[in-house]
Design a protein around this motif. Structure first.
Motif, PDB file in Angstrom:
ATOM      1  N   HIS A  47       0.829  -1.201   0.000  1.00 51.59           N
ATOM      2  CA  HIS A  47       0.000   0.000   0.000  1.00 51.59           C
ATOM      3  C   HIS A  47       0.865   1.253   0.000  1.00 51.59           C
ATOM      4  CE1 HIS A  47       0.461   0.077   4.483  1.00 51.59           C
ATOM      5  NE2 HIS A  47       0.216   1.371   4.348  1.00 51.59           N
ATOM      6  N   ILE A  48       0.272   2.337  -0.494  1.00 52.84           N
ATOM      7  CA  ILE A  48       0.930   3.645  -0.494  1.00 52.84           C
ATOM      8  C   ILE A  48       0.265   4.492   0.571  1.00 52.84           C
ATOM      9  CG2 ILE A  48       1.310   5.780  -1.786  1.00 52.84           C
ATOM     10  CD1 ILE A  48       1.447   4.127  -4.319  1.00 52.84           C
ATOM     11  N   GLY A  49       1.071   5.196   1.364  1.00 51.60           N
ATOM     12  CA  GLY A  49       0.515   6.071   2.380  1.00 51.60           C
ATOM     13  C   GLY A  49       1.604   6.714   3.209  1.00 51.60           C
ATOM     14  N   THR A  52       1.905   2.886   8.535  1.00 49.51           N
ATOM     15  CA  THR A  52       1.883   1.440   8.341  1.00 49.51           C
ATOM     16  C   THR A  52       0.462   0.901   8.314  1.00 49.51           C
ATOM     17  OG1 THR A  52       2.130   1.073  10.711  1.00 49.51           O
ATOM     18  CG2 THR A  52       4.152   1.073   9.387  1.00 49.51           C
ATOM     19  N   THR A  53      -0.491   1.672   8.838  1.00 52.58           N
ATOM     20  CA  THR A  53      -1.903   1.288   8.801  1.00 52.58           C
ATOM     21  C   THR A  53      -2.522   1.839   7.521  1.00 52.58           C
ATOM     22  OG1 THR A  53      -1.995   1.390  11.201  1.00 52.58           O
ATOM     23  CG2 THR A  53      -4.099   1.402  10.023  1.00 52.58           C
ATOM     24  N   ALA A  54      -3.110   0.961   6.713  1.00 57.04           N
ATOM     25  CA  ALA A  54      -3.658   1.377   5.417  1.00 57.04           C
ATOM     26  C   ALA A  54      -5.171   1.509   5.463  1.00 57.04           C
ATOM     27  CB  ALA A  54      -3.287   0.366   4.352  1.00 57.04           C
ATOM     28  N   ASN A  55      -5.673   2.452   4.681  1.00 57.71           N
ATOM     29  CA  ASN A  55      -7.104   2.505   4.391  1.00 57.71           C
ATOM     30  C   ASN A  55      -7.353   1.560   3.219  1.00 57.71           C
ATOM     31  OD1 ASN A  55      -7.689   4.608   6.274  1.00 57.71           O
ATOM     32  ND2 ASN A  55      -6.750   6.047   4.843  1.00 57.71           N
ATOM     33  N   ALA A  56      -8.560   1.093   3.068  1.00 59.12           N
ATOM     34  CA  ALA A  56      -8.881   0.139   2.003  1.00 59.12           C
ATOM     35  C   ALA A  56      -8.475   0.665   0.624  1.00 59.12           C
ATOM     36  CB  ALA A  56     -10.363  -0.202   2.033  1.00 59.12           C
ATOM     37  N   ALA A  57      -8.630   1.956   0.396  1.00 58.51           N
ATOM     38  CA  ALA A  57      -8.322   2.542  -0.913  1.00 58.51           C
ATOM     39  C   ALA A  57      -6.823   2.674  -1.174  1.00 58.51           C
ATOM     40  CB  ALA A  57      -8.978   3.917  -1.025  1.00 58.51           C
ATOM     41  N   ASP A  58      -5.985   2.482  -0.161  1.00 61.30           N
ATOM     42  CA  ASP A  58      -4.541   2.651  -0.312  1.00 61.30           C
ATOM     43  C   ASP A  58      -3.836   1.418  -0.868  1.00 61.30           C
ATOM     44  OD1 ASP A  58      -4.780   5.188   0.791  1.00 61.30           O
ATOM     45  OD2 ASP A  58      -4.342   4.483   2.820  1.00 61.30           O
ATOM     46  N   TYR A  59      -4.513   0.257  -0.879  1.00 61.30           N
ATOM     47  CA  TYR A  59      -3.848  -0.987  -1.266  1.00 61.30           C
ATOM     48  C   TYR A  59      -3.618  -1.077  -2.776  1.00 61.30           C
ATOM     49  CZ  TYR A  59      -4.099  -3.039   3.349  1.00 61.30           C
ATOM     50  OH  TYR A  59      -3.901  -3.290   4.677  1.00 61.30           O
ATOM     51  N   LYS A  84       5.102   6.812   1.329  1.00 57.81           N
ATOM     52  CA  LYS A  84       5.904   5.598   1.340  1.00 57.81           C
ATOM     53  C   LYS A  84       5.110   4.453   0.721  1.00 57.81           C
ATOM     54  CE  LYS A  84       8.311   6.971   5.487  1.00 57.81           C
ATOM     55  NZ  LYS A  84       8.930   6.575   6.736  1.00 57.81           N
ATOM     56  N   ILE A  85       5.835   3.458   0.270  1.00 56.72           N
ATOM     57  CA  ILE A  85       5.221   2.189  -0.114  1.00 56.72           C
ATOM     58  C   ILE A  85       5.533   1.214   1.016  1.00 56.72           C
ATOM     59  CG2 ILE A  85       5.170   0.272  -1.752  1.00 56.72           C
ATOM     60  CD1 ILE A  85       6.144   2.253  -3.890  1.00 56.72           C
ATOM     61  N   TYR A  86       4.500   0.585   1.523  1.00 57.38           N
ATOM     62  CA  TYR A  86       4.640  -0.382   2.603  1.00 57.38           C
ATOM     63  C   TYR A  86       4.340  -1.775   2.078  1.00 57.38           C
ATOM     64  CZ  TYR A  86       4.541   3.609   5.786  1.00 57.38           C
ATOM     65  OH  TYR A  86       4.821   4.788   6.447  1.00 57.38           O
ATOM     66  N   ALA A  87       5.038  -2.763   2.643  1.00 51.65           N
ATOM     67  CA  ALA A  87       4.817  -4.154   2.254  1.00 51.65           C
ATOM     68  C   ALA A  87       4.648  -5.014   3.502  1.00 51.65           C
ATOM     69  CB  ALA A  87       5.982  -4.669   1.425  1.00 51.65           C
ATOM     70  N   TRP A  88       3.882  -6.084   3.339  1.00 46.79           N
ATOM     71  CA  TRP A  88       3.619  -7.070   4.394  1.00 46.79           C
ATOM     72  C   TRP A  88       3.565  -8.438   3.731  1.00 46.79           C
ATOM     73  CZ3 TRP A  88      -0.133 -10.733   4.792  1.00 46.79           C
ATOM     74  CH2 TRP A  88      -0.369 -11.310   6.036  1.00 46.79           C
ATOM     75  N   ALA A  89       4.064  -9.448   4.408  1.00 52.54           N
ATOM     76  CA  ALA A  89       3.970 -10.829   3.920  1.00 52.54           C
ATOM     77  C   ALA A  89       3.632 -11.742   5.096  1.00 52.54           C
ATOM     78  CB  ALA A  89       5.271 -11.269   3.275  1.00 52.54           C
ATOM     79  N   ASN A  90       2.940 -12.824   4.811  1.00 51.78           N
ATOM     80  CA  ASN A  90       2.520 -13.734   5.878  1.00 51.78           C
ATOM     81  C   ASN A  90       3.608 -14.717   6.302  1.00 51.78           C
ATOM     82  OD1 ASN A  90       2.409 -15.366   3.597  1.00 51.78           O
ATOM     83  ND2 ASN A  90       0.560 -16.423   4.238  1.00 51.78           N
TER      84      ASN A  90
END
Length: 106
Positions: A47-49, A52-59, A84-90
């Motif tokens: 997501h862009i924002g 680190t917490t994203a809104n649904a529209a940011d993904y 920033k561009i944020y990334a998360w992986a499981n």
């Protein structure tokens, strides 16, 4: 004149990390490549924002499956000042590479 931008990030499991960041005085234009080095498919979120917490529209991606040998590539992406561009992986074994250029001045 534009400055080259190159940032590499190894993600930790289930932790959101900034993988590209525009400075306070310049925008950033870049491509992001997500690579899974492990044998287990991984779910990835981007997501862009400014948090680190994203809104649904940011993904840009939400639980996109990345398998070994098949990178996920997104771009060109344009970030405004301080975004920033944020990334998360499981899971672990996921790397993110952001390459591009810092461009215009505020």
């Amino acid at each position: 004149m534009a400055n080259e931008y190159n940032k590499r990030t190894a993600l930790s499991a289930s932790t959101t990390a900034a993988v590209a960041d525009a400075p306070a005085d310049k925008g950033l234009r870049c491509h992001v490549t997500v690579v899974n080095k492990g044998d287990v498919p991984r779910n990835v979120r981007l997501h862009i924002g400014t948090s680190t917490t994203a809104n649904a529209a940011d993904y840009l991606e939400y639980d996109a499956v990345v398998v070994k040998g098949t990178p996920l590539v997104r771009g060109p992406l344009v970030l405004k000042l301080n975004e920033k561009i944020y990334a998360w992986a499981n899971g672990a074994d996921v790397n993110v590479v952001a390459m591009g250029e810092e461009a215009w001045t505020a």
